[in-house]
Design a protein around this motif. Structure first.
Motif: not given
Length: 652
Positions: A71-79, A20-22
């Motif tokens: 958790t910010s920004p919200d890029g993980a939601t677009r994976i 998820d990139g986090v």
């Protein structure tokens, strides 16, 4: 999306992260380089934020974890998809329906990580903005805001060169984008895995500026290197460098015949003019015990005999008083000689290399003599007595141990106290010692005679009739006649996992059965029976709590290798038995760990269901033993002698 990925450079450096990139570990980084391969590791580029600017506005392609629990920004939601093979690749799906593919790979043989982003299909004007986060710290530490960090880069053609701190390798960035200097401190990154481990988990990172790319005009490429590793590239070659790397690395990785072969490649790295094996990522360096256990699978079963030769020759120069180091600390400190079994595993590894059918063309006469010399020095040193009370006793067995030291693989300590001291004559040490004597006895009969004597003593002294298994230690604390009847997996080495089996017949079958009944899990073998009063079901909490559980129930993946081999021995090496062992034992373990570390194996797991993977996420001897079993023990198409080349000790 919590699965972890790993990319390594063959020098001890690596990049790692989550799907998820986090970043949840201090070790998750884009550019983590080994200054003195494979040690001296420093984190140079921790991560990056990425955004696209388009008609729909600014859209994030990244996510960071900040204190407190944000958790910010919200890029993980677009994976929308992620896969780790042949290298980590993400697909982001934007609200507009546009997809962006992001790829990351580390160049083998160079401390260089390459990243690319490209639009899939048609799109309107779209700009990608990447903001890297830098530190310049020891791999085990955290970084905090300070006035000494040097933000301003030197400009060399199309390269940016940051020298974060004096004495560290510079970071070179080569891209086909435009740089805008905008120095900022990003404060309070939060690493949840470190918090769960009871360690420092907050970090500040420096961001010198932004690199922007016109994404609708073609792929964006960013290469990050330590110490100017890519400076031989000509100007204007960011995209061409990426394309060349894709071609070379793609071909190299496709050449590995199986997923386990590809996984094995991560652990074989440079040391000096030779090679060694990194015990695990992200926090282990090369450990003697781990190296020689893992080498049999990673290199010998993995068809890398030249690497096995180079590693064993490299380590042969470090024999001291019959002992090999168990640990080379980070930073170049003196090696630590604190293991009774590392040297014995070395002897086994040398034997297996020289026994390999094609070793004759790989190991020259002079090299063979060097390996034999190291083996003789180890066996002679142990027989005559060396550090920590290691010596051959009058019963032929090997005594070892002194208060304050942990000499076996069960080596955890809490507040200066050994959790499993195992002073005396541990069971697997005797199996290794007898094997070492047999190996040396092939060239000197006196060692064979001692092996016969030790085998008689072993069979007489280690059988625990009431439990139907072997004692874990006899002559506990060097007191003759005492015994520790703890039901542990160490006894399996008397029946499998070594060239010469000590047990056969009914006793071997009973040992295998009791280990299967009490210790076997889908993730490996428990380190202690659940019936024990000191059994700990979960490996969680701070360092002291976790160390107290490390060998008190915690499951170890690598132990499945000797178990499967012992199970095969007592049931007969038939095609049906091999297929059954694969289906019942090996495949479930590979599938179990694949959920958390795709195409890899972790170090340990909780002792109770659901057997959550814990510890070091990428472990050499776990992969090595799985590969050894896959190639040497369970190959259905192998001739019988390949699956049964390990010999049984002569009956006495």
């Amino acid at each position: 999306m919590s699965a972890e990925w790993l990319e390594t450079d063959g020098l001890g450096g690596f990049a790692s992260g989550r799907a998820d990139g986090v970043r949840t570990r201090r070790y998750h980084a884009l550019l983590l380089a080994a200054m003195t391969p494979p040690t001296g590791r420093v984190v140079l580029v921790n991560g990056a934020d990425a955004f696209v600017d388009c008609q729909a506005g600014r859209i994030a392609l990244s996510s960071q974890r900040y204190s407190p629990d944000v958790t910010s920004p919200d890029g993980a939601t677009r994976i929308s998809s992620f896969h780790a093979t042949p290298w980590p690749t993400w697909t982001f799906t934007l609200s507009t329906g546009v997809q962006i593919q992001h790829e990351l790979m580390v160049q083998h043989g160079s401390p260089t990580v390459a990243l690319s982003w490209r639009v899939i299909g048609e799109t309107g004007p779209m700009r990608l903005v990447v903001r890297p986060f830098l530190s310049g710290r020891d791999t085990h530490s955290t970084h905090h805001e300070n006035s000494a960090f040097a933000f301003l880069p030197a400009i060399e053609d199309e390269r940016l060169v940051w020298q974060s701190y004096a004495g560290l390798p510079p970071v070179t960035a080569l891209s086909n984008g435009e740089y805008r200097h905008d120095p900022q401190w990003y404060r309070g990154f939060q690493y949840d895995d470190e918090r769960d481990r009871g360690l420092d988990f907050i970090e500040d990172l420096a961001s010198p500026g932004e690199i922007s790319f016109q994404l609708d005009a073609g792929p964006a490429v960013l290469l990050l290197s330590a110490g100017g590793a890519d400076r031989e590239s000509a100007p204007g070659t960011a995209a061409r460098s990426w394309n060349a790397l894709v071609k070379v690395e793609g071909a190299r990785r496709r050449a590995f015949p199986t997923t386990l072969h590809r996984a094995a490649d991560h652990y074989i790295v440079a040391r000096g003019s030779g090679k060694t094996i990194v015990a695990g990522y992200p926090w282990f360096s090369d450990w003697g015990r781990d190296t020689f256990i893992a080498l049999r699978g990673l290199c010998i079963a993995g068809d890398r005999l030249a690497d096995a030769r180079d590693i064993l020759l490299e380590w042969s120069a470090h024999v001291s008083q019959g002992m090999l180091p168990n640990y080379f600390p980070e930073g170049g400190q003196n090696a630590e000689y604190n293991s009774v079994d590392a040297s014995l595993w070395y002897v086994v590894a040398v034997h297996e290399l020289l026994a390999a059918t094609s070793a004759a063309s790989v190991v020259g006469d002079e090299q063979r003599r060097a390996l034999h010399k190291a083996v003789d020095a180890i066996v002679s040193g142990f027989a005559g007595g060396t550090r920590f009370g290691i010596r051959a006793d009058d019963d032929g067995l090997l005594a070892a141990g002194a208060r304050g030291y942990q000499l076996t693989w069960m080596d955890a300590r809490v507040d200066g106290r050994e959790i499993t001291p195992r002073i005396g004559k541990p069971v697997e040490i005797q199996a290794l010692w007898i094997n070492a004597l047999r190996v040396a006895g092939e060239r000197n009969r006196k060692w064979g005679a001692i092996a016969d004597h030790a085998t008689r003593s072993f069979l007489d002294r280690f059988w625990y009739g009431d439990g139907g298994h072997l004692y874990d230690v006899v002559d506990v604390d060097h007191v003759r006649g005492t015994a520790d009847a703890s039901l542990r997996p160490n006894q399996i080495f008397a029946a499998g996992g070594l060239p010469y089996a000590i047990l056969d017949g009914d006793r071997a079958r009973r040992v295998v059965d009791v280990v299967e009944s009490a210790l076997l899990t889908p993730a490996g073998l428990r380190s202690l029976s659940p019936d024990a009063s000191t059994y700990v079901p979960n490996y969680v909490g701070g360092p002291q709590v976790r160390d107290g559980a490390y060998h008190q129930g915690t499951v170890w993946a690598w132990l499945l290798g000797p178990f499967i081999e012992a199970w095969m021995r007592v049931r007969g090496n038939t095609t049906g038995a091999r297929q059954e062992a694969r289906t019942r034992f090996l495949v479930p373990m590979l599938e179990h760990y694949a959920e958390s570390v795709p195409d890899q194996l972790s170090e340990i797991a909780d002792a109770n269901a659901p057997y959550t993977p814990r510890g070091c996420p990428f472990q050499a001897w776990s992969v090595g033993e799985a590969l050894r079993v896959e190639r040497d023990v369970l190959r259905v198409d192998a001739p019988p002698e390949r699956g049964t080349r390990r010999k049984r000790a002569r009956s006495v």
